[in-house]
Design a protein around this motif. Structure first.
Motif, PDB file in Angstrom:
ATOM      1  N   ASP A   1       0.815  -1.218   0.000  1.00 12.41           N
ATOM      2  CA  ASP A   1       0.000   0.000   0.000  1.00 12.41           C
ATOM      3  C   ASP A   1       0.848   1.268   0.000  1.00 12.41           C
ATOM      4  N   GLY A   2       2.164   1.112   0.134  1.00 12.05           N
ATOM      5  CA  GLY A   2       3.068   2.249   0.046  1.00 12.05           C
ATOM      6  C   GLY A   2       3.189   3.091   1.298  1.00 12.05           C
ATOM      7  N   ILE A   3       2.495   2.733   2.352  1.00 12.99           N
ATOM      8  CA  ILE A   3       2.566   3.555   3.573  1.00 12.99           C
ATOM      9  C   ILE A   3       3.211   2.796   4.730  1.00 12.99           C
ATOM     10  N   ASN A   4       3.983   1.783   4.408  1.00 12.83           N
ATOM     11  CA  ASN A   4       4.617   0.980   5.447  1.00 12.83           C
ATOM     12  C   ASN A   4       5.929   1.611   5.899  1.00 12.83           C
ATOM     13  N   ASP A   5       6.227   1.421   7.175  1.00 13.08           N
ATOM     14  CA  ASP A   5       7.539   1.843   7.643  1.00 13.08           C
ATOM     15  C   ASP A   5       8.543   0.721   7.339  1.00 13.08           C
ATOM     16  N   ILE A   6       9.784   0.920   7.679  1.00 18.53           N
ATOM     17  CA  ILE A   6      10.836  -0.036   7.359  1.00 18.53           C
ATOM     18  C   ILE A   6      10.565  -1.397   7.989  1.00 18.53           C
ATOM     19  N   GLY A   7      10.096  -1.402   9.229  1.00 21.52           N
ATOM     20  CA  GLY A   7       9.811  -2.652   9.927  1.00 21.52           C
ATOM     21  C   GLY A   7       8.712  -3.448   9.250  1.00 21.52           C
ATOM     22  N   GLU A   8       7.647  -2.770   8.856  1.00 25.54           N
ATOM     23  CA  GLU A   8       6.548  -3.455   8.181  1.00 25.54           C
ATOM     24  C   GLU A   8       6.994  -3.993   6.827  1.00 25.54           C
ATOM     25  N   THR A   9       7.782  -3.207   6.114  1.00 28.62           N
ATOM     26  CA  THR A   9       8.275  -3.636   4.817  1.00 28.62           C
ATOM     27  C   THR A   9       9.163  -4.863   4.969  1.00 28.62           C
ATOM     28  N   ALA A  10      10.050  -4.853   5.958  1.00 22.27           N
ATOM     29  CA  ALA A  10      10.920  -6.002   6.208  1.00 22.27           C
ATOM     30  C   ALA A  10      10.099  -7.236   6.553  1.00 22.27           C
ATOM     31  N   SER A  11       9.072  -7.044   7.340  1.00 20.72           N
ATOM     32  CA  SER A  11       8.198  -8.147   7.713  1.00 20.72           C
ATOM     33  C   SER A  11       7.477  -8.706   6.486  1.00 20.72           C
ATOM     34  N   GLN A  12       7.009  -7.827   5.597  1.00 21.07           N
ATOM     35  CA  GLN A  12       6.338  -8.279   4.377  1.00 21.07           C
ATOM     36  C   GLN A  12       7.295  -9.049   3.472  1.00 21.07           C
ATOM     37  N   VAL A  13       8.517  -8.559   3.356  1.00 21.37           N
ATOM     38  CA  VAL A  13       9.515  -9.233   2.526  1.00 21.37           C
ATOM     39  C   VAL A  13       9.822 -10.620   3.100  1.00 21.37           C
ATOM     40  N   GLU A  14       9.947 -10.687   4.417  1.00 21.39           N
ATOM     41  CA  GLU A  14      10.216 -11.965   5.076  1.00 21.39           C
ATOM     42  C   GLU A  14       9.072 -12.948   4.847  1.00 21.39           C
ATOM     43  N   ARG A  15       7.844 -12.471   4.993  1.00 20.02           N
ATOM     44  CA  ARG A  15       6.673 -13.329   4.749  1.00 20.02           C
ATOM     45  C   ARG A  15       6.626 -13.797   3.302  1.00 20.02           C
ATOM     46  N   ALA A  16       6.906 -12.892   2.379  1.00 25.57           N
ATOM     47  CA  ALA A  16       6.898 -13.244   0.958  1.00 25.57           C
ATOM     48  C   ALA A  16       7.951 -14.311   0.667  1.00 25.57           C
ATOM     49  N   GLU A  17       9.125 -14.163   1.263  1.00 28.36           N
ATOM     50  CA  GLU A  17      10.200 -15.153   1.072  1.00 28.36           C
ATOM     51  C   GLU A  17       9.784 -16.507   1.623  1.00 28.36           C
ATOM     52  N   LEU A  18       9.163 -16.520   2.793  1.00 29.94           N
ATOM     53  CA  LEU A  18       8.700 -17.761   3.394  1.00 29.94           C
ATOM     54  C   LEU A  18       7.687 -18.452   2.486  1.00 29.94           C
ATOM     55  N   HIS A  19       6.715 -17.700   1.981  1.00 35.82           N
ATOM     56  CA  HIS A  19       5.700 -18.287   1.109  1.00 35.82           C
ATOM     57  C   HIS A  19       6.313 -18.785  -0.195  1.00 35.82           C
ATOM     58  N   THR A  20       7.300 -18.081  -0.703  1.00 35.37           N
ATOM     59  CA  THR A  20       7.971 -18.512  -1.927  1.00 35.37           C
ATOM     60  C   THR A  20       8.726 -19.816  -1.693  1.00 35.37           C
ATOM     61  N   GLN A  21       9.419 -19.912  -0.565  1.00 31.23           N
ATOM     62  CA  GLN A  21      10.159 -21.130  -0.239  1.00 31.23           C
ATOM     63  C   GLN A  21       9.210 -22.313  -0.033  1.00 31.23           C
ATOM     64  N   LEU A  22       8.096 -22.068   0.640  1.00 32.72           N
ATOM     65  CA  LEU A  22       7.107 -23.137   0.827  1.00 32.72           C
ATOM     66  C   LEU A  22       6.559 -23.599  -0.521  1.00 32.72           C
ATOM     67  N   ALA A  23       6.282 -22.659  -1.403  1.00 32.61           N
ATOM     68  CA  ALA A  23       5.780 -23.006  -2.732  1.00 32.61           C
ATOM     69  C   ALA A  23       6.809 -23.821  -3.502  1.00 32.61           C
ATOM     70  N   ALA A  24       8.091 -23.499  -3.350  1.00 34.64           N
ATOM     71  CA  ALA A  24       9.147 -24.251  -4.036  1.00 34.64           C
ATOM     72  C   ALA A  24       9.212 -25.693  -3.519  1.00 34.64           C
ATOM     73  N   LEU A  25       9.133 -25.858  -2.208  1.00 34.73           N
ATOM     74  CA  LEU A  25       9.126 -27.207  -1.637  1.00 34.73           C
ATOM     75  C   LEU A  25       7.915 -28.003  -2.110  1.00 34.73           C
ATOM     76  N   GLU A  26       6.774 -27.354  -2.100  1.00 34.99           N
ATOM     77  CA  GLU A  26       5.548 -28.020  -2.527  1.00 34.99           C
ATOM     78  C   GLU A  26       5.602 -28.344  -4.016  1.00 34.99           C
ATOM     79  N   SER A  27       6.267 -27.504  -4.803  1.00 34.15           N
ATOM     80  CA  SER A  27       6.406 -27.767  -6.240  1.00 34.15           C
ATOM     81  C   SER A  27       7.250 -29.014  -6.481  1.00 34.15           C
ATOM     82  N   ARG A  28       8.317 -29.189  -5.696  1.00 39.34           N
ATOM     83  CA  ARG A  28       9.130 -30.401  -5.841  1.00 39.34           C
ATOM     84  C   ARG A  28       8.319 -31.638  -5.475  1.00 39.34           C
ATOM     85  N   GLU A  29       7.530 -31.527  -4.415  1.00 41.83           N
ATOM     86  CA  GLU A  29       6.676 -32.649  -4.026  1.00 41.83           C
ATOM     87  C   GLU A  29       5.652 -32.935  -5.120  1.00 41.83           C
ATOM     88  N   LEU A  30       5.114 -31.885  -5.721  1.00 40.90           N
ATOM     89  CA  LEU A  30       4.150 -32.041  -6.814  1.00 40.90           C
ATOM     90  C   LEU A  30       4.785 -32.757  -7.999  1.00 40.90           C
TER      91      LEU A  30
END
Length: 150
Positions: A37-66
């Motif tokens: 939304d463009g109104i995040n502070d540095i902490g919120e942005t870092a948290s979003q990036v971390e969450r996005a990375e986690l979901h991407t890694q989970l998707a990669a693991l699930e893709s290998r299983e698939l």
């Protein structure tokens, strides 16, 4: 239960797992790329990036299983599923139920692991650990940093 019936049940289970994984991967990828939304502070942005990375890694693991599940389903449809690729003997149904992507029987897998790897891939865990240990031994000491600053 006859082997054919067990393989039919395993096929149905694999198809259900494949469908569930496809949905889960779709969800993970959707969560990985949430709009900012463009109104995040540095902490919120870092948290979003971390969450996005986690979901991407989970998707990669699930893709290998698939991929493994798709391979098993293809082998079942072609009538080649459940036969050891090395000795050509039937792989026990219990092993296939526990590890649907198994392509070797327990005995051939054991021989492969004892000989140092599977299908031409050599694993050298002792060498890897020694390499890691050597890297850890080369840690600079605090005194070295102090000399640089002087």
């Amino acid at each position: 239960m006859p082997r054919k019936d067990a393989l039919v049940r395993l096929h149905a289970r694999l198809v259900a797992q494949r469908n569930a994984l496809r949905e889960k991967i779709s969800d993970e990828m959707g969560l990985a790329f949430l709009d900012d939304d463009g109104i995040n502070d540095i902490g919120e942005t870092a948290s979003q990036v971390e969450r996005a990375e986690l979901h991407t890694q989970l998707a990669a693991l699930e893709s290998r299983e698939l991929e493994e599940i798709d391979f098993a389903i293809t082998m079942i449809r072609e009538g080649r599923y459940g036969t050891c690729q090395r000795c050509q003997k039937p792989i026990p149904v219990a092993r296939l139920q526990a590890l649907p992507s198994a392509t070797t029987c327990v005995e051939c897998q054991r021989r492969s692991e004892e000989s140092g790897g599977a299908e031409g891939v050599e694993e050298n865990w002792a060498g890897a650990m020694e390499y890691e240990r050597r890297g850890m031994d080369e840690e600079p000491e605090l005194l070295e940093f102090e000399e640089i600053e002087s």
